[in-house]
Design a protein around this motif. Structure first.
Motif, mmCIF file in Angstrom:
data_model
loop_
_atom_site.group_PDB
_atom_site.id
_atom_site.type_symbol
_atom_site.label_atom_id
_atom_site.label_comp_id
_atom_site.label_asym_id
_atom_site.label_seq_id
_atom_site.Cartn_x
_atom_site.Cartn_y
_atom_site.Cartn_z
ATOM 1 N N GLU A 1 0.832 -1.193 0.000
ATOM 2 C CA GLU A 1 0.000 0.000 0.000
ATOM 3 C C GLU A 1 0.875 1.255 0.000
ATOM 4 O O GLU A 1 2.006 1.235 0.498
ATOM 5 C CB GLU A 1 -0.921 0.013 1.227
ATOM 6 N N GLU A 2 0.314 2.337 -0.565
ATOM 7 C CA GLU A 2 1.045 3.600 -0.554
ATOM 8 C C GLU A 2 1.322 4.017 0.882
ATOM 9 O O GLU A 2 0.472 3.881 1.764
ATOM 10 C CB GLU A 2 0.241 4.683 -1.274
ATOM 11 N N TYR A 3 2.524 4.528 1.094
ATOM 12 C CA TYR A 3 2.937 4.881 2.457
ATOM 13 C C TYR A 3 3.856 6.091 2.395
ATOM 14 O O TYR A 3 4.663 6.227 1.468
ATOM 15 C CB TYR A 3 3.669 3.707 3.108
ATOM 16 N N ASN A 4 3.710 6.963 3.375
ATOM 17 C CA ASN A 4 4.576 8.130 3.496
ATOM 18 C C ASN A 4 4.877 8.327 4.972
ATOM 19 O O ASN A 4 3.961 8.491 5.782
ATOM 20 C CB ASN A 4 3.901 9.371 2.911
ATOM 21 N N ILE A 5 6.140 8.284 5.319
ATOM 22 C CA ILE A 5 6.526 8.414 6.725
ATOM 23 C C ILE A 5 6.328 9.837 7.226
ATOM 24 O O ILE A 5 6.237 10.072 8.428
ATOM 25 C CB ILE A 5 7.998 7.959 6.913
ATOM 26 N N ARG A 6 6.230 10.805 6.273
ATOM 27 C CA ARG A 6 6.003 12.215 6.632
ATOM 28 C C ARG A 6 4.507 12.500 6.576
ATOM 29 O O ARG A 6 3.886 12.405 5.522
ATOM 30 C CB ARG A 6 6.754 13.151 5.678
ATOM 31 N N LYS A 7 3.952 12.827 7.720
ATOM 32 C CA LYS A 7 2.503 13.004 7.822
ATOM 33 C C LYS A 7 2.194 14.086 8.849
ATOM 34 O O LYS A 7 2.840 14.175 9.887
ATOM 35 C CB LYS A 7 1.844 11.684 8.240
ATOM 36 N N ASN A 8 1.203 14.895 8.557
ATOM 37 C CA ASN A 8 0.721 15.899 9.503
ATOM 38 C C ASN A 8 -0.702 15.549 9.899
ATOM 39 O O ASN A 8 -1.527 15.211 9.042
ATOM 40 C CB ASN A 8 0.760 17.298 8.873
ATOM 41 N N TYR A 9 -0.998 15.607 11.190
ATOM 42 C CA TYR A 9 -2.359 15.363 11.663
ATOM 43 C C TYR A 9 -2.638 16.346 12.798
ATOM 44 O O TYR A 9 -1.850 16.494 13.717
ATOM 45 C CB TYR A 9 -2.548 13.906 12.106
ATOM 46 N N TYR A 10 -3.776 17.049 12.690
ATOM 47 C CA TYR A 10 -4.027 18.118 13.653
ATOM 48 C C TYR A 10 -5.514 18.433 13.741
ATOM 49 O O TYR A 10 -6.255 18.275 12.775
ATOM 50 C CB TYR A 10 -3.273 19.397 13.257
ATOM 51 N N HIS A 11 -5.906 18.882 14.913
ATOM 52 C CA HIS A 11 -7.271 19.347 15.164
ATOM 53 C C HIS A 11 -7.176 20.551 16.081
ATOM 54 O O HIS A 11 -6.679 20.440 17.204
ATOM 55 C CB HIS A 11 -8.098 18.232 15.820
ATOM 56 N N LYS A 12 -7.621 21.694 15.592
ATOM 57 C CA LYS A 12 -7.507 22.952 16.338
ATOM 58 C C LYS A 12 -8.858 23.665 16.349
ATOM 59 O O LYS A 12 -9.079 24.626 15.611
ATOM 60 C CB LYS A 12 -6.438 23.845 15.710
ATOM 61 N N PRO A 13 -9.805 23.199 17.164
ATOM 62 C CA PRO A 13 -11.083 23.912 17.238
ATOM 63 C C PRO A 13 -10.928 25.247 17.955
ATOM 64 O O PRO A 13 -10.086 25.395 18.850
ATOM 65 C CB PRO A 13 -11.966 22.951 18.040
ATOM 66 N N VAL A 14 -11.746 26.207 17.555
ATOM 67 C CA VAL A 14 -11.765 27.520 18.190
ATOM 68 C C VAL A 14 -13.199 27.824 18.606
ATOM 69 O O VAL A 14 -14.127 27.707 17.805
ATOM 70 C CB VAL A 14 -11.259 28.618 17.240
ATOM 71 N N ALA A 15 -13.365 28.195 19.859
ATOM 72 C CA ALA A 15 -14.679 28.584 20.371
ATOM 73 C C ALA A 15 -14.610 30.034 20.814
ATOM 74 O O ALA A 15 -13.624 30.468 21.428
ATOM 75 C CB ALA A 15 -15.087 27.687 21.545
#
Length: 943
Positions: free
Chosen positions: A358-372
């Motif tokens: 399967e396609e794979y990339n060791i460089r990955k960004n994952y983020y969740h920044k909710p603003v209230a």
């Protein structure tokens, strides 16, 4: 007589009651000067809470509680209009067609209710400003990054950088986005530690933005923001918009797919309102190996009192996402290797590969920044208004990469690259798990266990400097892991502004701006890739034994941002704390044709660092005191309307801006930088505007001086345990800007832009060297000069131009096209390359021009034709132009090829003489090419 008085009294009472309780309807159609309808225009009864918006055919119906009154009609980018009406009880009055005059740089005061949102007003606020409306964002953005909608704004340069979802960057007047203030509904969103803006965290803004305004230069914000180059003001939807909603779906190249739904209740009779939007997007990415998936949610709840004194808005928005990246900047020769000399493979990604089929990339960004945020606008009386916003943001996520190596080869080193250029992650996993592989000059080797286990670590498998005195030494014990650098934070803030009208000509604003920020920085193991454990020996209190770690954590988006996960950390673990206390004031004078203002702000920023890895628990540097630094600004300006068509303006300002966190505590250590100094920014600007029914134009000139810029450099060539700092680095940015638009005919509209900048370093700087371990000066090193005077500032085109047009070929069928040209684009610079006073300056990259085109069709549906189905096709870079968008290196075509020890300099010739050029640029330069042709199609149903 008494009977007559009773009848008279009764009659008067009946008339009063009839006037008070009579109800009718007022209708009409809002258009612009060309006759095009204006959907979403705001219509309100003056002095009454009654309000509505025009439908998608420009029509409106509003309830009138009185028999006579005035309607106030406003629309983004147009002059407001007030009309009188009269209506009989139970009747309907049709005002017919109501024409608004275009005013391309104005945002309505009625749309933006809060005095916290510093929106520039055309022919009033003396700053250079451009406004992008929601309709344009919705139609033309397509699959582009959110900042790219600004590329046809003067002095703005946008690139996709590595090309991952949300990895784009923006420059304004030659200043990068760390030096551009980004405000959302009056809230500052630049990272409080380094000023960065990560657009992947805000990918959902394009769905919920009502309008975006770019204020170039010092801008009109009352806060002490980092607006060296400019301010991007983003105004999102509110809950009290017209009742209705929409569903949309779109798809494009690289399997890009997006679906969205939204609904607004409108303002209910009890004063409540609500708005909600949800969307999902995913795709393979234009660049190889940059798959992505993102969500977006927006919820707004509002309440307005019947007397219109109080307005409350609660808004929550977030855009959780993950995307694979292209972090390695390849040379032009590498793109040619996997394409051809004349047709380089611009999609090549040195980080992408396959793992287990399967396609794979060791460089990955994952983020969740909710603003209230909680907004409260309080109209105390006719002359006094209080606006407040309380906001909170909890960001959770990281950027994943690789740690370790094999025989000195990193994850995408030559030992792991397949003939097609892809990374052989299967080979990495095989080596890590003890399967024999060919390494070390063609020999077949098997990994050696440590303590009965295949042990990964930060060891690259090679030691030594590769010199005669210190030759390379290889080992077979090291491996490669996927790890993530966590960059989470908790951010809370408040802005309170009191707006007081002192007289008919003077208005005073003053308020406070308070923020607190805690950033969590550490590393975790994501995947051992076949290894048995990770050995970490970075915790001072656990040396020399170190730790043997088997816990791994997935690279999944964390939806629950309240959960502070108990990670087992490696490599480093520090917490950065920033406190911000600010106060601001502004006095505005407005009479007849003259508007002038003077504004001042002061802030104290406190910086604190905690680190229990580098320092022992008994060391006071484990937790520092706050390092408090004062800063602020003062600015002023004036606008004078010569007549109804012509106006002129000037502004000037001075900023004393505190350094960023990593300048206070350089090199991830807790020793305060002894060379701390505020950066000083001085800006001047003057402009002229012309407005008419058929043609609008704005011309302005500017000069910005940026002194004492802080910059950290790389290690000394002779000692890898050091780092460098540059002192006295100054820049001057001057330029000319033109922006114009015209309604040539009722169906043909044209817009144009031109900007020319002279952005250069001023004077020479000094380089100092320090040890990484404790930030102390390198023994025996003498500060040396770097010759930067007159060197061009890189990373942004200093000359830009665009010309666009749209034409309505049939009713509600429109085609549009735009040509964007970029020139005087220079490579990014490292001052260490300028130790020679006879240096060549900055490398100029080839100019390029791009054509974008689009097609729109709106089909009216429903019994009353009050709903619509909208079709939109965008094609970006229509002619598939190949161009270099940015370069990280500065090698010239006539530079000599490097030679080995003992060989004569220049004996191998130059890059040009060896034919090692692409489009006149030496092919050893590390660059990112821009995207080729992309397209997307969207279908939207509005009801």
């Amino acid at each position: 007589m008494k009977t007559m008085k009773n009848w008279l009294l009764t009659g008067l009472l009946f008339m009063v009651v009839s006037t008070v309780f009579s109800q009718g309807k007022v209708t009409g159609t809002i258009t612009d000067a060309s006759g095009a309808t204006l959907p979403g225009a705001n219509v309100a009864v003056k002095g009454s809470p009654s309000g509505t918006s025009t439908d998608f055919d420009g029509k409106f119906t509003i309830d009138a509680k009185t028999s006579t009154g005035e309607l106030v009609i406003t629309y983004l980018g147009y002059d407001s209009k007030t009309l009188q009406f009269s209506v009989s009880n139970g009747g309907t009055t049709n005002l017919g067609e109501i024409v608004l005059s275009a005013n391309s740089n104005e945002l309505s005061e009625i749309v933006v209710k809060s005095s916290i949102v510093d929106i520039a007003k055309d022919r009033k606020t003396p700053v250079a400003v451009s406004t992008i409306k929601a309709a344009e964002i919705r139609e033309k953005l397509g699959t582009q990054e959110f900042p790219e909608i600004l590329r046809n704004t003067p002095s703005v340069y946008v690139t996709k950088s590595g090309g991952g979802f949300g990895d784009s960057r923006i420059n304004i007047r030659g200043f990068n986005q760390n030096n551009i203030a980004v405000m959302i509904n009056g809230m500052p969103v630049n990272d409080m530690e380094n000023g960065s803006v990560y657009w992947s965290n805000w990918a959902g803004l394009s769905d919920v933005t009502s309008a975006m305004q770019v204020q170039r230069g010092l801008g009109s914000s009352k806060l002490a923001t980092p607006s060296v180059g400019g301010t991007i003001n983003i105004v999102t939807k509110s809950s009290d918009m017209k009742e209705g909603g929409s569903f949309s779906s779109g798809f494009g190249n690289a399997r890009n797919f997006k679906i969205q739904g939204s609904y607004n209740t409108g303002k209910l009779s009890n004063g409540l309102s609500a708005s909600v939007l949800l969307s999902q997007t995913m795709g393979d990415g234009y660049i190889n190996g940059t798959q992505f998936e993102g969500s977006n949610y927006f919820i707004a709840l509002g309440y307005g009192t019947k007397d219109d004194k109080h307005n409350f808005q609660i808004t929550v928005t977030g855009a959780p996402q993950w995307h694979n990246q292209r972090s390695t900047v390849s040379t032009i020769a590498t793109y040619q290797k996997y394409g051809s000399l004349t047709d380089p493979n611009i999609r090549y990604n040195a980080d992408a590969g396959y793992l287990n089929g399967e396609e794979y990339n060791i460089r990955k960004n994952y983020y969740h920044k909710p603003v209230a945020s909680f907004n409260w606008d309080y109209k105390i009386n006719e002359t006094t208004k209080l606006s407040s916003v309380l906001y909170a943001s909890m960001g959770r996520g990281a950027g994943a990469g690789a740690t370790g190596g094999v025989g000195g080869n990193l994850y995408n080193g030559s030992a792991f690259v397949l003939p097609n250029g892809m990374v052989d992650y299967d080979k990495i996993q095989a080596w890590n798990s003890g399967q024999g592989q060919v390494f070390f000059n063609g020999a077949n080797r098997t990994r050696t266990m440590i303590g009965g286990v295949y042990q990964n670590s930060s060891n690259t498998g090679r030691s030594g400097a590769g010199t005669t005195a210190s030759p390379y030494v290889y080992n077979t014990t090291a491996g490669i892991s996927q790890t993530s650098s966590i960059n989470s934070h908790d951010w809370f803030g408040a802005v309170i502004n009191l707006n007081k009208k002192l007289s008919n000509t003077l208005t005073l604003d003053f308020g406070i701006d308070a923020r607190t920020y805690t950033g969590y920085h550490f590393t975790v193991v994501n995947d051992l890739l076949g290894g048995g454990e990770f050995y970490d020996n970075t915790v001072a209190s656990l040396k020399p034994a170190g730790r043997h770690i088997t816990a791994t954590y997935p690279t999944d988006v964390q939806w629950n941002v309240f959960d502070k996960k108990n990670y087992e950390k490696i490599s480093f673990n520090s917490t950065g704390k920033v406190r911000w206390y600010g106060a601001f004031t502004q006095l505005e004078y407005s009479k007849d044709n003259l508007t002038a203002f003077v504004q001042g702000a002061i802030s104290q920023q406190g910086f604190k660092r905690e680190d229990d890895f580098v320092y022992l628990p008994t060391d006071p540097l484990t937790s520092t005191d706050y390092e408090n630094i004062l800063g602020g600004n003062v600015k002023g300006g004036a606008n004078y309307n010569l007549n109804e068509k012509n106006n002129v303006y000037v502004n000037a300002g001075y900023y004393s801006r505190q350094p960023f966190f990593n300048s206070v505590y350089p090199n991830n250590r807790s020793t305060v930088n002894p060379n701390l100094t505020n950066e000083k920014i001085i800006g001047f600007e003057a402009g002229y505007g012309f407005r008419s029914r058929f043609f609008n134009a704005t011309v302005n000139v500017y000069n910005t001086t940026w002194n004492d810029r802080y910059l950290k450099g790389n290690a000394l060539p002779s000692d890898a345990t050091t780092y460098t700092e540059y002192l006295g680095l100054n820049e001057v940015h001057s330029g000319f800007e033109l922006e114009a638009n015209s309604n040539i005919t009722e169906k043909l509209k044209v817009n144009a832009m031109f900007s020319y900048g002279i952005w250069e370093y001023k004077g020479n700087a000094t380089v100092n060297a320090y040890y990484q371990a404790d930030n102390t000066p390198v023994v025996g090193y003498t500060a040396s000069p770097v010759y930067m005077d007159k060197v061009k500032v890189g990373d942004a085109a200093q000359m830009t131009a665009s010309l666009g047009a749209s034409y309505e070929v049939l009713t509600r069928v429109t085609v549009d096209a735009n040509y964007n040209f970029n020139d005087k684009l220079y490579a990014g610079l490292s001052p260490i390359n300028f130790s020679d006073p006879n240096n060549k300056g900055a490398l100029q990259l080839p100019s390029y021009g791009l054509v974008d085109a689009g097609f729109s069709y709106k089909m009216l549906v429903g019994k009353d034709k009050d709903k619509s189905v909208n079709f939109r096709l965008n094609v970006n870079n229509l002619f598939d132009k190949i161009y270099i968008a940015e370069s990280r290196t500065n090698t010239f075509a006539d530079d000599n090829l490097p030679v080995a020890t003992g060989q004569t300099a220049g004996s191998k010739g130059t890059y040009a003489s060896n034919g090692m050029l692409y489009n006149g640029v030496a092919n050893v330069n590390q660059v990112f090419f821009g995207f080729g042709r992309t397209w997307n199609f969207a279908l939207r149903y509005d009801f």
